[in-house]
Write a protein that holds these residues in place. Structure first.
Motif, PDB file in Angstrom:
ATOM      1  N   UNK A  91       0.870  -1.186   0.000  1.00 14.76           N
ATOM      2  CA  UNK A  91       0.000   0.000   0.000  1.00 14.76           C
ATOM      3  C   UNK A  91       0.904   1.233   0.000  1.00 14.76           C
ATOM      4  N   UNK A  92       0.916   1.933  -1.112  1.00 13.20           N
ATOM      5  CA  UNK A  92       1.849   3.047  -1.294  1.00 13.20           C
ATOM      6  C   UNK A  92       1.369   4.298  -0.566  1.00 13.20           C
ATOM      7  N   UNK A  93       2.259   4.899   0.202  1.00 11.88           N
ATOM      8  CA  UNK A  93       1.949   6.120   0.927  1.00 11.88           C
ATOM      9  C   UNK A  93       2.110   7.340   0.026  1.00 11.88           C
ATOM     10  N   UNK A  94       1.077   8.187  -0.020  1.00  8.67           N
ATOM     11  CA  UNK A  94       1.153   9.457  -0.737  1.00  8.67           C
ATOM     12  C   UNK A  94       1.296  10.552   0.316  1.00  8.67           C
ATOM     13  N   UNK A  95       2.551  10.964   0.557  1.00  7.55           N
ATOM     14  CA  UNK A  95       2.832  11.960   1.582  1.00  7.55           C
ATOM     15  C   UNK A  95       2.340  13.340   1.177  1.00  7.55           C
ATOM     16  N   UNK A  96       2.251  14.229   2.144  1.00  7.25           N
ATOM     17  CA  UNK A  96       1.669  15.548   1.902  1.00  7.25           C
ATOM     18  C   UNK A  96       2.516  16.419   0.974  1.00  7.25           C
ATOM     19  N   UNK A 115       3.553  10.312  -7.980  1.00  4.41           N
ATOM     20  CA  UNK A 115       2.601   9.205  -7.897  1.00  4.41           C
ATOM     21  C   UNK A 115       2.457   8.512  -9.251  1.00  4.41           C
ATOM     22  N   UNK A 116       2.425   9.284 -10.312  1.00  2.00           N
ATOM     23  CA  UNK A 116       2.356   8.698 -11.660  1.00  2.00           C
ATOM     24  C   UNK A 116       3.502   7.721 -11.890  1.00  2.00           C
ATOM     25  N   UNK A 117       4.713   8.150 -11.549  1.00  2.52           N
ATOM     26  CA  UNK A 117       5.893   7.312 -11.789  1.00  2.52           C
ATOM     27  C   UNK A 117       5.907   6.085 -10.881  1.00  2.52           C
ATOM     28  N   UNK A 171       6.114   2.267 -12.262  1.00  2.16           N
ATOM     29  CA  UNK A 171       7.221   1.367 -11.915  1.00  2.16           C
ATOM     30  C   UNK A 171       6.758   0.160 -11.111  1.00  2.16           C
ATOM     31  N   UNK A 172       5.936   0.389 -10.096  1.00  2.00           N
ATOM     32  CA  UNK A 172       5.624  -0.677  -9.142  1.00  2.00           C
ATOM     33  C   UNK A 172       4.264  -1.351  -9.377  1.00  2.00           C
ATOM     34  N   UNK A 173       3.391  -0.700 -10.109  1.00  2.65           N
ATOM     35  CA  UNK A 173       2.093  -1.296 -10.371  1.00  2.65           C
ATOM     36  C   UNK A 173       1.170  -1.352  -9.164  1.00  2.65           C
ATOM     37  N   UNK A 216      11.750  -4.944  -3.941  1.00  2.00           N
ATOM     38  CA  UNK A 216      11.176  -5.293  -5.236  1.00  2.00           C
ATOM     39  C   UNK A 216       9.652  -5.338  -5.125  1.00  2.00           C
ATOM     40  N   UNK A 217       8.985  -4.488  -5.907  1.00  2.00           N
ATOM     41  CA  UNK A 217       7.515  -4.471  -5.955  1.00  2.00           C
ATOM     42  C   UNK A 217       7.105  -4.619  -7.404  1.00  2.00           C
ATOM     43  N   UNK A 218       6.399  -5.694  -7.703  1.00  2.00           N
ATOM     44  CA  UNK A 218       5.975  -5.962  -9.078  1.00  2.00           C
ATOM     45  C   UNK A 218       4.475  -6.247  -9.076  1.00  2.00           C
ATOM     46  N   UNK A 219       3.779  -5.585 -10.010  1.00  2.00           N
ATOM     47  CA  UNK A 219       2.313  -5.676 -10.048  1.00  2.00           C
ATOM     48  C   UNK A 219       1.712  -5.346  -8.690  1.00  2.00           C
ATOM     49  N   UNK A 220       2.379  -4.423  -7.990  1.00  2.00           N
ATOM     50  CA  UNK A 220       1.861  -3.963  -6.702  1.00  2.00           C
ATOM     51  C   UNK A 220       2.094  -4.904  -5.546  1.00  2.00           C
ATOM     52  N   UNK A 221       2.877  -5.970  -5.769  1.00  2.00           N
ATOM     53  CA  UNK A 221       3.042  -6.982  -4.724  1.00  2.00           C
ATOM     54  C   UNK A 221       4.523  -7.197  -4.381  1.00  2.00           C
TER      55      UNK A 221
END
Length: 475
Positions: free
Chosen positions: A195-200, A221-223, A227-229, A442-447
């Motif tokens: 679960x990716x954190x979107x900081x302020x 966030x786009x990048x 990259x990580x899905x 390593x994060x691939x397809x979000x996992x």
């Protein structure tokens, strides 16, 4: 190995003594500033503990644990400087180590951890969250040492209840046999969603980047998504409704490009009253361009300052969304109190204690209240021991996703010597990928793939280079 039959239930567990504790630290520089709540983090020391345990036959082994000493999370008192916050955490380590080494009688890992936490909180009154930092590290390192001594994995130690959850240190609302049954039924997965954190302060689009960090890692966030899905996200809120709405709209514009996604939102203690948060949620509901994001919200985390949380009923808000306590979860009875206010969720964080997380899971699984949940949250867990031990815990607890942010704000194992980086990369080839400057999560397809965390010890086939660290500062 001699075994100790606990007085509650039929659990048997080995007894150990902690005979040596060494504490170290390393300065960690962030590649991006991380703003959460009212604080902005650019660097912080990471604490490392090396603990030697002895069994009743006199055999010993060492284990280790690590955690960032993050200012303005454990104690948000504005009268304290970030340096004083870090010294608070160093003080917790020193106090916990002294208390732990005073205990002479062999006992189970669980009892040792519980006694150490109680005694450290007693010696450091006022903020149990900060006081518990040192005991949480000692408990992890002691478990690592025991697993290495016994030649077993963390998963086996917990599932067979060799940690000794039972006996007189077990809270009275938990049945020892029921606890052992829950532990025996736990099954770690081979991977978990990040679960990716979107900081302020994080840029949402590439066009928003003002100060590029040219290190090959994503900044916006786009990048990150490219990259990580990732499909799970955690959005930090500021508590200023207009600013939050504007930012949520910009985030939604990016996330809505995905076929599906889920989010959690973290108030980080920034809302002063239920009415203020209610106003934000009402605006979100009224905006068509936030419709998908609103539908994707899984829960809201710790919206109010801990000073008022336990006196602030959620009221009608609890009917709109699930709510989770994090900073207010500072004692055994905190979640039960919060439930009476309308909360249904509570966080798992290794910095608050692995046994605390296990007890929460046992309560939820053996209780009769439907809808209660546990969520894995991060405190910038760094590559190496910290992220590995936390990932192993949340996976064993059966969580399908966990907040991960350390890999985004820090460039891999940048603070470690090359030989240490190589050891961790070799021991956990599924968990790390090689970058120009060493291993990165390593994060691939979000996992995140975590099969190698079943190694002998507590989720690590390697140990850090203690000789390359500084001794824990005396402040």
């Amino acid at each position: 190995m001699s075994m100790d039959r606990n007085t509650q239930g039929s659990v048997t567990a080995p007894r150990i003594r902690i005979v040596e504790i060494d504490a170290f630290e390393r300065e960690v520089n962030l590649r991006l500033p991380f703003r959460f709540g009212a604080a902005t983090l650019e660097k912080a020391p990471q604490a490392f503990l090396r603990v030697r345990v002895e069994n009743e036959e006199g055999k010993t082994a060492i284990g280790a644990a690590a955690e960032m000493m993050v200012p303005k999370w454990f104690d948000k008192n504005p009268a304290l400087t970030p340096a004083q916050n870090v010294d608070q955490l160093r003080g917790s380590i020193r106090t916990a180590a002294a208390a732990s080494l005073e205990a002479s009688a062999p006992t189970t890992l669980f009892a040792a951890a519980r006694l150490n936490e109680m005694e450290t909180v007693r010696r450091l009154p006022g903020n149990p969250l900060a006081a518990g930092f040192g005991p949480s590290l000692i408990a992890r390192a002691a478990l690592d040492a025991y697993c290495r001594l016994a030649g077993i994995s963390f998963f086996d130690a917990v599932r067979q209840n060799l940690v000794g959850i039972g006996g007189p240190m077990l809270p009275g609302d938990i049945d020892a046999d029921g606890a052992s049954a829950v532990l025996a039924g736990l099954r770690p997965a081979g991977s978990i969603s990040a679960r990716h954190t979107i900081g302020l302060l994080d840029p949402i689009t590439e066009g928003e980047i003002i100060d590029p960090v040219d290190d090959g890692l994503p900044q916006s966030l786009e990048a990150v998504i490219a990259r990580y899905g990732n499909r799970w996200f955690k959005i930090k809120l500021s508590g200023t409704v207009d600013a939050d709405i504007d930012r949520l709209a910009r985030i939604a514009a990016v996330l809505d490009r995905l076929p599906d996604y889920q989010v959690t939102v973290d108030g980080n203690e920034q809302f002063d009253a239920a009415e203020q948060l209610g106003a934000l949620l009402a605006q979100i509901e009224a905006m068509p361009r936030l419709a998908r994001l609103r539908a994707a919200i899984t829960f809201v985390e710790q919206p109010f300052a801990r000073a008022i949380t336990m006196e602030t009923p959620l009221g009608d808000l609890a009917a709109q969304l699930p709510f989770l306590i994090d900073e207010s979860d500072d004692s055994d009875g905190a979640f039960a109190h919060a439930r009476r206010l309308g909360y249904t969720g509570v966080s798992s964080k290794t910095c608050k204690g692995i046994y605390r997380s296990l007890l929460k899971a046992i309560r939820i699984k053996t209780g009769t209240v439907p809808g209660l949940f546990l969520s894995g949250e991060d405190l910038t867990c760094q590559a190496g021991l910290s992220v590995q031990q936390d990932l192993a815990l949340v996976s064993l607890l059966g969580l399908s996703h966990a907040e991960r942010n350390g890999h985004h704000y820090v460039a891999g194992m940048q603070a470690a010597p090359q030989a240490e980086r190589a050891r961790f990369a070799a021991a956990h080839a599924d968990l790390y990928e090689q970058g120009a400057d060493g291993p990165f999560l390593s994060i691939r397809d979000g996992r995140i793939t975590i099969g190698s965390l079943g190694a002998i010890g507590y989720a690590s086939g390697a140990l850090p280079d203690f000789e390359a660290m500084e001794p824990l500062s005396v402040g």
